[in-house]
Write an enzyme that holds these catalytic residues in place. Sequence first.
Site, PDB file in Angstrom:
ATOM      1  N   THR A 135     -39.406  24.714 -11.860  1.00  0.00           N
ATOM      2  CA  THR A 135     -39.572  23.329 -11.412  1.00  0.00           C
ATOM      3  C   THR A 135     -39.713  22.532 -12.701  1.00  0.00           C
ATOM      4  OG1 THR A 135     -41.982  23.395 -11.310  1.00  0.00           O
ATOM      5  CG2 THR A 135     -40.810  24.028  -9.309  1.00  0.00           C
ATOM      6  N   HIS A 136     -39.171  21.339 -12.711  1.00  0.00           N
ATOM      7  CA  HIS A 136     -39.154  20.519 -13.935  1.00  0.00           C
ATOM      8  C   HIS A 136     -38.454  21.255 -15.075  1.00  0.00           C
ATOM      9  CE1 HIS A 136     -42.407  18.174 -11.931  1.00  0.00           C
ATOM     10  NE2 HIS A 136     -42.796  19.387 -11.568  1.00  0.00           N
ATOM     11  N   SER A 194       0.840  -1.201   0.000  1.00  0.00           N
ATOM     12  CA  SER A 194       0.000   0.000   0.000  1.00  0.00           C
ATOM     13  C   SER A 194       0.877   1.254   0.000  1.00  0.00           C
ATOM     14  CB  SER A 194      -0.933   0.007   1.216  1.00  0.00           C
ATOM     15  OG  SER A 194      -0.204  -0.144   2.418  1.00  0.00           O
ATOM     16  N   LYS A 222     -16.157  29.209 -30.321  1.00  0.00           N
ATOM     17  CA  LYS A 222     -16.636  28.493 -29.144  1.00  0.00           C
ATOM     18  C   LYS A 222     -15.986  28.915 -27.834  1.00  0.00           C
ATOM     19  CE  LYS A 222     -18.575  24.736 -29.258  1.00  0.00           C
ATOM     20  NZ  LYS A 222     -19.905  24.418 -28.775  1.00  0.00           N
ATOM     21  N   GLN A 281      -7.276  -2.058   4.139  1.00  0.00           N
ATOM     22  CA  GLN A 281      -6.182  -1.284   3.535  1.00  0.00           C
ATOM     23  C   GLN A 281      -6.664  -0.445   2.347  1.00  0.00           C
ATOM     24  OE1 GLN A 281      -2.101  -2.840   3.138  1.00  0.00           O
ATOM     25  NE2 GLN A 281      -2.501  -3.005   0.967  1.00  0.00           N
ATOM     26  N   ASN A 300     -16.427  27.042 -24.248  1.00  0.00           N
ATOM     27  CA  ASN A 300     -17.105  25.887 -23.655  1.00  0.00           C
ATOM     28  C   ASN A 300     -16.958  25.824 -22.133  1.00  0.00           C
ATOM     29  OD1 ASN A 300     -18.018  24.863 -26.136  1.00  0.00           O
ATOM     30  ND2 ASN A 300     -16.058  23.866 -26.513  1.00  0.00           N
ATOM     31  N   GLU A 343     -18.679  21.068 -16.771  1.00  0.00           N
ATOM     32  CA  GLU A 343     -19.013  19.709 -17.224  1.00  0.00           C
ATOM     33  C   GLU A 343     -18.216  18.662 -16.448  1.00  0.00           C
ATOM     34  OE1 GLU A 343     -19.872  19.831 -21.846  1.00  0.00           O
ATOM     35  OE2 GLU A 343     -18.210  21.136 -21.320  1.00  0.00           O
ATOM     36  N   ASN A 362      -2.373  -2.044  13.261  1.00  0.00           N
ATOM     37  CA  ASN A 362      -3.829  -1.910  13.177  1.00  0.00           C
ATOM     38  C   ASN A 362      -4.347  -0.666  13.900  1.00  0.00           C
ATOM     39  OD1 ASN A 362      -3.569  -4.263  11.824  1.00  0.00           O
ATOM     40  ND2 ASN A 362      -4.505  -5.569  13.394  1.00  0.00           N
ATOM     41  N   LYS A 375      -8.152   3.609   1.915  1.00  0.00           N
ATOM     42  CA  LYS A 375      -7.441   4.846   1.612  1.00  0.00           C
ATOM     43  C   LYS A 375      -7.576   5.257   0.143  1.00  0.00           C
ATOM     44  CE  LYS A 375      -4.284   2.751   3.977  1.00  0.00           C
ATOM     45  NZ  LYS A 375      -5.203   2.075   4.920  1.00  0.00           N
ATOM     46  N   TYR A 412      -9.520  -6.430  12.681  1.00  0.00           N
ATOM     47  CA  TYR A 412      -8.854  -5.953  11.470  1.00  0.00           C
ATOM     48  C   TYR A 412      -8.872  -7.026  10.381  1.00  0.00           C
ATOM     49  CZ  TYR A 412      -5.435  -4.282   8.139  1.00  0.00           C
ATOM     50  OH  TYR A 412      -4.838  -3.886   6.977  1.00  0.00           O
TER      51      TYR A 412
HETATM   52  N1  ARG Z   1      -1.161  -1.326   5.327  1.00  0.00           N
HETATM   53  C1  ARG Z   1      -2.137  -1.768   6.266  1.00  0.00           C
HETATM   54  C2  ARG Z   1      -3.445  -1.007   6.063  1.00  0.00           C
HETATM   55  O1  ARG Z   1      -3.411   0.022   5.458  1.00  0.00           O
HETATM   56  C3  ARG Z   1      -1.667  -1.534   7.661  1.00  0.00           C
HETATM   57  C4  ARG Z   1      -2.160  -2.497   8.651  1.00  0.00           C
HETATM   58  C5  ARG Z   1      -1.572  -3.824   8.409  1.00  0.00           C
HETATM   59  N2  ARG Z   1      -1.925  -4.746   9.408  1.00  0.00           N
HETATM   60  C6  ARG Z   1      -1.832  -6.031   9.208  1.00  0.00           C
HETATM   61  N3  ARG Z   1      -2.175  -6.784  10.152  1.00  0.00           N
HETATM   62  N4  ARG Z   1      -1.376  -6.531   8.088  1.00  0.00           N
HETATM   63  O2  ARG Z   1      -4.483  -1.400   6.494  1.00  0.00           O
END
Ligand code: ARG
Length: 459
Positions: free
Chosen positions: A156-157, A24, A284, A323, A286, A291, A111, A326, A318
Amino acid sequence: MSQKTWGGRFETSTDRRVEEFTESISFDRRLYSHDIKASQAHAAMLAEIGLITAAEAQQLHSALEAIEEEIRLGQFVFSTAQEDIHTHIEQALIQRLGDLGRKLHTGRSRNDQVVTDLKLWLRDAAAETDRLLLTLQKAYLGAARRYHDLILPGYTHLQRAQPVLASHYFLAYVEKFQRDRERIASAQRRADTLPLGTAALAGTSIPVNRDRVRVLLGFGSLARNSLDVSSDRDFVLDYVYALTMIALHLSGWAEEWVIWSTTEFGFLDLPDAFCTGSSIMPQKKNPDVLELTRARAGRAVGALSQLLVLVKGLPLAYNRDLQEDKLALFAAHDSVTASLDLAAPIVEGARFRRDVIEARLEDGFLDATTLMEAMVLHGLPMRSAHEAVGRLVRLCEQRRCRLRDLRPEEFDQFAPGFSGKVYGVLGVKNALAAFRSSGSTAPEEVDRQLNYWEQRLNA
Ligand code: ARG
């Protein structure tokens, strides 16, 4: 081959494809400064409970600072073999400090570390979003002042309905973005409990002082249940939902202004600096930014669905699935903040064409509803008045005239004696002046709201 923080249990090294599949670092490196801040607080606490010395805590603090600087300057070497930002920083620390670096992870797990980082990140991200929302609200408020006396057709509409003051129109968006700010603040509150010290899932037998870390990192309270907090991503979903609502509000506004800037409507000119041209058609201009703002709501909606599916059916506590949170979180934040950043200057720079708007303002029977209400106030049952005005509108359409062009007896046939007052409510200006209810487009009411927002946003 680089050392794994968890290598002890394994006989053979990790398959390269697994490293690439599970990494990650390509996206969570973005958390580095928050990770470092959390580690510094953790190290300070370890010293206070006597597991390392104060001098060692200071060494850890400085080394972490140096690592942060290296990452900031782009000099830090990342490798997928090191999985994520947490292991990268820890390994760098071990390289610099040896055994002392090996002590930092005492009483902590990735975690609880990753949720802490995320909450710290979200706190800053939400503050940025709030700032952008406030700037946009101020842009709408400025337009509400600039176009104080302009009357717009309300729809409206997408069919002409009733007149509204332009100020009323702009303040409608101020309201929507205020609700968005409240949602952002609520997501921020959800992120205000400290996970650190709950370790992997069950807590730790190390006598950590979680409350001390809480104070150092500025969290409002401690997460009560270690099992809950290590798996909790509610705050991420709350924030991304709030972002999605912003994106939806922006998409509606963008669509409206794409339409309003057409030759067919001709209500407004968009600022040149925020429009683009055509490679073949020289004339033009635009509305590409609008958009794309409309289109990018899709990214936020996509991110929200991704998260909803991500957490569905996850057993405690966990799971590695988490992961991926994000990716969705960053995508939604980046896309929405980029749109917000452009929306404010577009609102500031757009010029409404009073002449075009006013020339067509009497089209579309915007005064029909207030006419009906005047008949009701004159004593007619509402349904009869509705029927009567419907017939009068039909008559006008046959004659291609306005309601105010009808003859007195044409009104009196439905409501005897009504023609004496009717011309005072006909026409868009009169219709607008007739509004009474609180929250309506009545000029005094709109002024009251303008003042309210001016005080509130400039406080
Ligand atoms: N890279 C992991 C995440 O973003 C971190 C936690 C990893 N924990 C584990 N037990 N492998 O969630």
